[in-house]
Design a protein around this motif. Structure first.
Motif, PDB file in Angstrom:
ATOM      1  N   MET A 190       0.830  -1.202   0.000  1.00 27.19           N
ATOM      2  CA  MET A 190       0.000   0.000   0.000  1.00 27.19           C
ATOM      3  C   MET A 190       0.867   1.255   0.000  1.00 27.19           C
ATOM      4  SD  MET A 190      -2.956  -1.298  -0.228  1.00 27.19           S
ATOM      5  CE  MET A 190      -3.861   0.256  -0.133  1.00 27.19           C
ATOM      6  N   ILE A 191       0.415   2.248  -0.735  1.00 28.56           N
ATOM      7  CA  ILE A 191       1.090   3.540  -0.842  1.00 28.56           C
ATOM      8  C   ILE A 191       0.180   4.600  -0.217  1.00 28.56           C
ATOM      9  CG2 ILE A 191       2.017   5.257  -2.445  1.00 28.56           C
ATOM     10  CD1 ILE A 191       2.222   2.916  -4.503  1.00 28.56           C
ATOM     11  N   GLY A 192       0.742   5.474   0.612  1.00 22.40           N
ATOM     12  CA  GLY A 192      -0.108   6.486   1.240  1.00 22.40           C
ATOM     13  C   GLY A 192       0.702   7.542   1.962  1.00 22.40           C
ATOM     14  N   LEU A 206      -6.615   5.745   4.126  1.00 25.42           N
ATOM     15  CA  LEU A 206      -6.401   4.308   4.300  1.00 25.42           C
ATOM     16  C   LEU A 206      -6.974   3.801   5.619  1.00 25.42           C
ATOM     17  CD1 LEU A 206      -2.819   3.890   2.789  1.00 25.42           C
ATOM     18  CD2 LEU A 206      -5.036   3.422   1.732  1.00 25.42           C
ATOM     19  N   VAL A 214       1.265   1.078   5.830  1.00 24.76           N
ATOM     20  CA  VAL A 214       1.625   1.772   4.597  1.00 24.76           C
ATOM     21  C   VAL A 214       3.086   1.455   4.304  1.00 24.76           C
ATOM     22  CG1 VAL A 214       1.768   3.990   3.425  1.00 24.76           C
ATOM     23  CG2 VAL A 214      -0.008   3.600   5.136  1.00 24.76           C
ATOM     24  N   GLN A 224       3.261   9.985  -4.058  1.00 27.26           N
ATOM     25  CA  GLN A 224       2.468   8.757  -3.966  1.00 27.26           C
ATOM     26  C   GLN A 224       2.012   8.292  -5.348  1.00 27.26           C
ATOM     27  OE1 GLN A 224      -0.747   9.206  -1.071  1.00 27.26           O
ATOM     28  NE2 GLN A 224       0.541  10.541   0.156  1.00 27.26           N
ATOM     29  N   ALA A 228       2.894   4.918  -7.534  1.00 23.78           N
ATOM     30  CA  ALA A 228       1.867   4.032  -8.086  1.00 23.78           C
ATOM     31  C   ALA A 228       2.049   3.836  -9.584  1.00 23.78           C
ATOM     32  CB  ALA A 228       0.475   4.600  -7.792  1.00 23.78           C
ATOM     33  N   CYS A 235      -2.680   2.668  -4.297  1.00 20.22           N
ATOM     34  CA  CYS A 235      -2.860   3.881  -3.505  1.00 20.22           C
ATOM     35  C   CYS A 235      -4.241   4.471  -3.742  1.00 20.22           C
ATOM     36  CB  CYS A 235      -1.780   4.920  -3.824  1.00 20.22           C
ATOM     37  SG  CYS A 235      -2.035   5.853  -5.327  1.00 20.22           S
TER      38      CYS A 235
END
Length: 300
Positions: A190-192, A206, A214, A224, A228, A235
């Motif tokens: 996960m990207i955040g 999220l 994250v 971010q 992605a 994300c």
């Protein structure tokens, strides 16, 4: 002795920038002159206005008191200038807008370019910061925010709603296990946002989805999205950013669809400033139209 307006302008610049050199750049005078003007003001008031520290020039108690009066004087001067400028068909001078980097990168450039085309003598500055813009210290003339502030003497106007969805590249989705539900996200990178640097609760996307880790984090929306687009993970993205990243695909749209709002925040004292009123009207209309135009280009 009563401070004159020129000295007060120098004082306000140093108070905001906390640096003689930065204040000098803003005022287009050399730092030595700034220092002499501050020393002259302190001598005339018989009180120290700043203390020098490793962080820069910080206001003393006397400086804080003068700051209150200086801001009121500045508002009065700006209102007078705005009233005179409001009689012109086009806008001129300088206006600075503060905004989080999502809107600053993907909406304001084209919106401000259009306003600039209609007002060739107007200088527009976009201040993109991953934090709340301090309007009370005049970091900007107005700010685009996600949450509507509830404290302070501010004018708050809702601009528009906007949508956000989970996204990933097609290559990423083809290379990793299928994502059919929110629970499947636990097996994906996960990207955040950096959790302890989220400056507005509305940006904690999220957590709202139920993601508790994250793996790739940044305080910048642009970073971010760049991560992605490289196919490194999943994300949350604003729908209005997706036309700029055609290799990103929305996922789980039937389970995750977030709505947030942009607000325009201004100084309460600027409501009589016709120049800023006209600019604010053009800005809000431009952002509203641009969000609508970009979101219309995105597949459901």
């Amino acid at each position: 002795m009563t401070p004159n307006w020129d000295d007060m302008r120098v004082f306000l610049a140093v108070a905001r920038e906390e640096s003689l050199s930065a204040a000098g750049r803003q005022l287009k005078i050399d730092p030595a002159t700034v220092g002499r003007r501050i020393a002259r003001l302190e001598a005339s008031l018989e009180a120290p206005l700043f203390t020098k520290s490793q962080q820069g020039y910080l206001l003393t108690a006397a400086g804080e008191r003068l700051m209150e009066h200086g801001l009121k004087a500045e508002e009065a001067m700006r209102a007078a200038a705005g009233a005179m400028a409001g009689t012109s068909k086009t806008l001129s001078g300088q206006i600075r807008i503060g905004a989080p980097d999502g809107s600053a990168n993907y909406l304001l450039p084209q919106v401000c370019a259009k306003i600039s085309d209609a007002n060739p003598d107007l200088d527009i500055q976009i201040l993109a910061l991953p934090r709340v813009i301090n309007l009370s210290r005049r970091e900007a003339d107005m700010a685009v925010t996600v949450s509507a502030p509830t404290a302070g003497s501010l004018l708050v106007q809702k601009i528009t709603d906007y949508k956000l969805h989970l996204v990933a590249t097609r290559d990423y989705l083809a290379s990793y296990p299928a994502i059919r539900s929110i629970q499947d996200l636990s097996g994906h990178r996960m990207i955040g946002y950096i959790p302890d640097m989220i400056f507005d609760r509305e940006l904690d996307y999220l957590v709202d989805i139920g993601v508790d880790r994250v793996a790739l984090a940044s305080n910048s929306v642009s970073v971010q999205l760049r991560q992605a687009t490289l196919g490194t993970g999943v994300c949350v993205a604003h729908d209005f950013t997706l036309p700029f990243h055609p290799n990103l695909q929305k996922i789980l749209t039937d389970q995750v669809s977030l709505t947030r709002s942009f607000h325009l925040v201004r100084h309460q004292g600027d409501q009589r400033n016709e120049r800023l009123n006209r600019f604010a009207q053009a800005l809000t209309q431009g952002i509203r139209e641009e969000v609508e135009r970009l979101e219309a280009q995105v597949s459901p």
